[in-house]
Motif scaffolding. Structure first.
Motif, PDB file in Angstrom:
ATOM      1  N   UNK A  49       0.831  -1.210   0.000  1.00 25.79           N
ATOM      2  CA  UNK A  49       0.000   0.000   0.000  1.00 25.79           C
ATOM      3  C   UNK A  49       0.865   1.260   0.000  1.00 25.79           C
ATOM      4  N   UNK A  50       1.808   1.341   0.922  1.00 22.22           N
ATOM      5  CA  UNK A  50       2.630   2.545   1.057  1.00 22.22           C
ATOM      6  C   UNK A  50       3.580   2.718  -0.121  1.00 22.22           C
ATOM      7  N   UNK A  51       3.952   3.977  -0.383  1.00 22.22           N
ATOM      8  CA  UNK A  51       4.855   4.324  -1.477  1.00 22.22           C
ATOM      9  C   UNK A  51       6.124   4.958  -0.905  1.00 22.22           C
ATOM     10  N   UNK A  52       7.062   5.261  -1.800  1.00 23.83           N
ATOM     11  CA  UNK A  52       8.301   5.917  -1.366  1.00 23.83           C
ATOM     12  C   UNK A  52       8.001   7.192  -0.581  1.00 23.83           C
ATOM     13  N   UNK A  53       7.099   8.004  -1.116  1.00 24.21           N
ATOM     14  CA  UNK A  53       6.771   9.279  -0.469  1.00 24.21           C
ATOM     15  C   UNK A  53       6.144   9.067   0.908  1.00 24.21           C
ATOM     16  N   UNK A  54       5.231   8.109   1.029  1.00 21.18           N
ATOM     17  CA  UNK A  54       4.578   7.895   2.329  1.00 21.18           C
ATOM     18  C   UNK A  54       5.544   7.290   3.342  1.00 21.18           C
ATOM     19  N   UNK A  55       6.509   6.496   2.871  1.00 21.89           N
ATOM     20  CA  UNK A  55       7.525   5.941   3.772  1.00 21.89           C
ATOM     21  C   UNK A  55       8.399   7.064   4.314  1.00 21.89           C
ATOM     22  N   UNK A  56       8.851   7.957   3.434  1.00 13.30           N
ATOM     23  CA  UNK A  56       9.679   9.087   3.877  1.00 13.30           C
ATOM     24  C   UNK A  56       8.913   9.966   4.856  1.00 13.30           C
ATOM     25  N   UNK A  57       7.630  10.155   4.603  1.00 13.97           N
ATOM     26  CA  UNK A  57       6.816  10.983   5.498  1.00 13.97           C
ATOM     27  C   UNK A  57       6.614  10.313   6.858  1.00 13.97           C
ATOM     28  N   UNK A  58       6.438   8.997   6.870  1.00 15.77           N
ATOM     29  CA  UNK A  58       6.144   8.283   8.121  1.00 15.77           C
ATOM     30  C   UNK A  58       7.376   8.053   8.978  1.00 15.77           C
ATOM     31  N   UNK A  59       8.521   7.695   8.362  1.00 13.03           N
ATOM     32  CA  UNK A  59       9.682   7.328   9.179  1.00 13.03           C
ATOM     33  C   UNK A  59      10.941   8.127   8.863  1.00 13.03           C
ATOM     34  N   UNK A  60      10.883   9.036   7.916  1.00 15.21           N
ATOM     35  CA  UNK A  60      12.036   9.881   7.630  1.00 15.21           C
ATOM     36  C   UNK A  60      12.830   9.417   6.431  1.00 15.21           C
ATOM     37  N   UNK A 102       8.458  -1.633  -9.200  1.00 12.24           N
ATOM     38  CA  UNK A 102       8.723  -0.630 -10.241  1.00 12.24           C
ATOM     39  C   UNK A 102       7.781   0.571 -10.157  1.00 12.24           C
ATOM     40  N   UNK A 103       6.622   0.398  -9.513  1.00  8.05           N
ATOM     41  CA  UNK A 103       5.673   1.504  -9.355  1.00  8.05           C
ATOM     42  C   UNK A 103       5.958   2.314  -8.090  1.00  8.05           C
ATOM     43  N   UNK A 104       6.954   1.923  -7.308  1.00  7.97           N
ATOM     44  CA  UNK A 104       7.295   2.657  -6.095  1.00  7.97           C
ATOM     45  C   UNK A 104       6.485   2.257  -4.877  1.00  7.97           C
ATOM     46  N   UNK A 105       5.853   1.071  -4.905  1.00  4.24           N
ATOM     47  CA  UNK A 105       5.046   0.579  -3.788  1.00  4.24           C
ATOM     48  C   UNK A 105       5.902  -0.392  -2.963  1.00  4.24           C
TER      49      UNK A 105
END
Length: 154
Positions: A49-60, A102-105
């Motif tokens: 579910x999570x993407x690169x952007x949401x990972x960076x937002x959630x954990x830095x 490849x979709x960043x998920x």
């Protein structure tokens, strides 16, 4: 006036202080390097579910990103012990690897440690079996602490 007994007493105090200073210098010193997000923050991430952007937002922001096709994020933490005049020794090392498709998920969330010089998995939340970048992880774990900033200056 004659000699006082302060001389031998003062020497004993100085010797005791010198001995105390020498013993305290031999106490182990610990240094922590890097960052691994706490388990509570990792629990907020959902594989698939999570993407690169949401990972960076959630954990830095990660300390290292995959060098091949931007394959993943790597968060690295190590702890070194220095004892007296001996060379520092790595006593603990941990890597959190988050892989993306490849979709960043997010496809995998894995934690690795170092035990007796070998890379061992600590925990996994994986959609496929195995780690696609195992060679990179081994290289990353093996080279921590060998970084020389002077080498970058040329």
């Amino acid at each position: 006036m004659g000699k006082t007994t302060q001389g031998p007493w003062m020497r004993r105090v100085i010797m005791a202080l010198a001995l105390g200073a020498a013993l305290s210098a031999c106490a182990p010193q610990f240094a922590n390097h890097g960052y691994i997000p706490p388990a509570e923050d990792l629990d907020l991430l959902t594989v698939g579910v999570d993407t690169r952007a949401s990972v960076e937002e959630a954990i830095g922001t990660p300390s290292t990103a995959g060098v091949v096709n931007e394959s993943g994020f790597y968060y690295v933490r190590s702890r070194k012990r220095t004892f007296g005049a001996l060379a520092p020794k790595t006593v603990e090392r941990e890597v959190l690897a988050i892989s993306f498709d490849s979709a960043g998920v997010v496809t995998n969330i894995e934690r690795f440690g170092l035990e007796r010089g070998r890379v061992v998995p600590i925990s996994r939340r994986v959609t496929t079996s195995g780690v696609s970048n195992n060679g990179f992880l081994k290289q990353l774990l093996g080279n921590i602490g060998r970084f020389n900033p002077a080498g970058l200056a040329g």
